[in-house]
Design a protein around this motif. Sequence first.
Motif, mmCIF file in Angstrom:
data_model
loop_
_atom_site.group_PDB
_atom_site.id
_atom_site.type_symbol
_atom_site.label_atom_id
_atom_site.label_comp_id
_atom_site.label_asym_id
_atom_site.label_seq_id
_atom_site.Cartn_x
_atom_site.Cartn_y
_atom_site.Cartn_z
ATOM 1 N N CYS A 11 0.815 -1.214 0.000
ATOM 2 C CA CYS A 11 0.000 0.000 0.000
ATOM 3 C C CYS A 11 0.853 1.271 0.000
ATOM 4 O O CYS A 11 0.480 2.270 -0.611
ATOM 5 N N ASP A 12 1.997 1.235 0.666
ATOM 6 C CA ASP A 12 2.873 2.414 0.701
ATOM 7 C C ASP A 12 3.447 2.713 -0.679
ATOM 8 O O ASP A 12 3.492 3.871 -1.103
ATOM 9 N N SER A 13 3.881 1.673 -1.399
ATOM 10 C CA SER A 13 4.428 1.915 -2.731
ATOM 11 C C SER A 13 3.322 2.328 -3.702
ATOM 12 O O SER A 13 3.561 3.133 -4.606
ATOM 13 N N LEU A 14 2.116 1.807 -3.515
ATOM 14 C CA LEU A 14 0.991 2.232 -4.346
ATOM 15 C C LEU A 14 0.665 3.700 -4.113
ATOM 16 O O LEU A 14 0.446 4.455 -5.053
ATOM 17 N N SER A 15 0.665 4.131 -2.858
ATOM 18 C CA SER A 15 0.436 5.546 -2.540
ATOM 19 C C SER A 15 1.519 6.424 -3.151
ATOM 20 O O SER A 15 1.230 7.503 -3.692
ATOM 21 N N ALA A 16 2.759 5.973 -3.069
ATOM 22 C CA ALA A 16 3.865 6.746 -3.645
ATOM 23 C C ALA A 16 3.746 6.836 -5.158
ATOM 24 O O ALA A 16 4.077 7.867 -5.753
ATOM 25 N N TRP A 17 3.257 5.769 -5.801
ATOM 26 C CA TRP A 17 3.087 5.781 -7.244
ATOM 27 C C TRP A 17 1.926 6.687 -7.653
ATOM 28 O O TRP A 17 1.991 7.369 -8.666
ATOM 29 N N LEU A 18 0.857 6.705 -6.854
ATOM 30 C CA LEU A 18 -0.308 7.534 -7.182
ATOM 31 C C LEU A 18 -0.063 9.027 -6.981
ATOM 32 O O LEU A 18 -0.666 9.845 -7.670
ATOM 33 N N LYS A 19 0.802 9.373 -6.044
ATOM 34 C CA LYS A 19 0.998 10.779 -5.690
ATOM 35 C C LYS A 19 1.333 11.678 -6.884
ATOM 36 O O LYS A 19 0.688 12.711 -7.063
ATOM 37 N N PRO A 20 2.274 11.337 -7.746
ATOM 38 C CA PRO A 20 2.525 12.216 -8.897
ATOM 39 C C PRO A 20 1.498 12.054 -10.020
ATOM 40 O O PRO A 20 1.413 12.892 -10.914
ATOM 41 N N GLN A 21 0.703 10.973 -9.964
ATOM 42 C CA GLN A 21 -0.262 10.707 -11.030
ATOM 43 C C GLN A 21 -1.567 11.485 -10.851
ATOM 44 O O GLN A 21 -2.238 11.806 -11.831
ATOM 45 N N LEU A 22 -1.958 11.754 -9.594
ATOM 46 C CA LEU A 22 -3.258 12.347 -9.295
ATOM 47 C C LEU A 22 -3.106 13.683 -8.594
ATOM 48 O O LEU A 22 -2.109 13.941 -7.924
ATOM 49 N N ALA A 23 -4.134 14.497 -8.730
ATOM 50 C CA ALA A 23 -4.179 15.743 -7.970
ATOM 51 C C ALA A 23 -4.325 15.407 -6.489
ATOM 52 O O ALA A 23 -4.857 14.358 -6.122
ATOM 53 N N HIS A 24 -3.878 16.315 -5.635
ATOM 54 C CA HIS A 24 -3.903 16.062 -4.193
ATOM 55 C C HIS A 24 -5.316 15.740 -3.698
ATOM 56 O O HIS A 24 -5.501 14.864 -2.854
ATOM 57 N N CYS A 25 -6.318 16.446 -4.223
ATOM 58 C CA CYS A 25 -7.699 16.231 -3.771
ATOM 59 C C CYS A 25 -8.258 14.883 -4.223
ATOM 60 O O CYS A 25 -9.268 14.433 -3.694
#
Length: 81
Positions: A11-25
């Motif tokens: 889950c941590d690596s998935l969150s790290a991968w999503l962070k630059p892909q999606l807007a913060h909201c």
Amino acid sequence: MLNQTLSQVDCDSLSAWLKPQLAHCKLPREIVVREAIPHLVSGKFDRVTLAKWGMQQFGGWRAPNRLPPARPPDRGRTAVP
């Protein structure tokens, strides 16, 4: 990322991968790993079951912290017939 099996999901690596892909909201607050997503006979996601899972997991739905704009008071205007 999507080619990994369920046992390899981090889950941590998935969150790290999503962070630059999606807007913060749009980043998910929580990531829940399930064996499968429930489907209806038509092949669509069973949103009722997903909502029940969410209620059980997170204790209910929370409305966004936004109120609709206030409506100005009626100043005695009447409709023109």
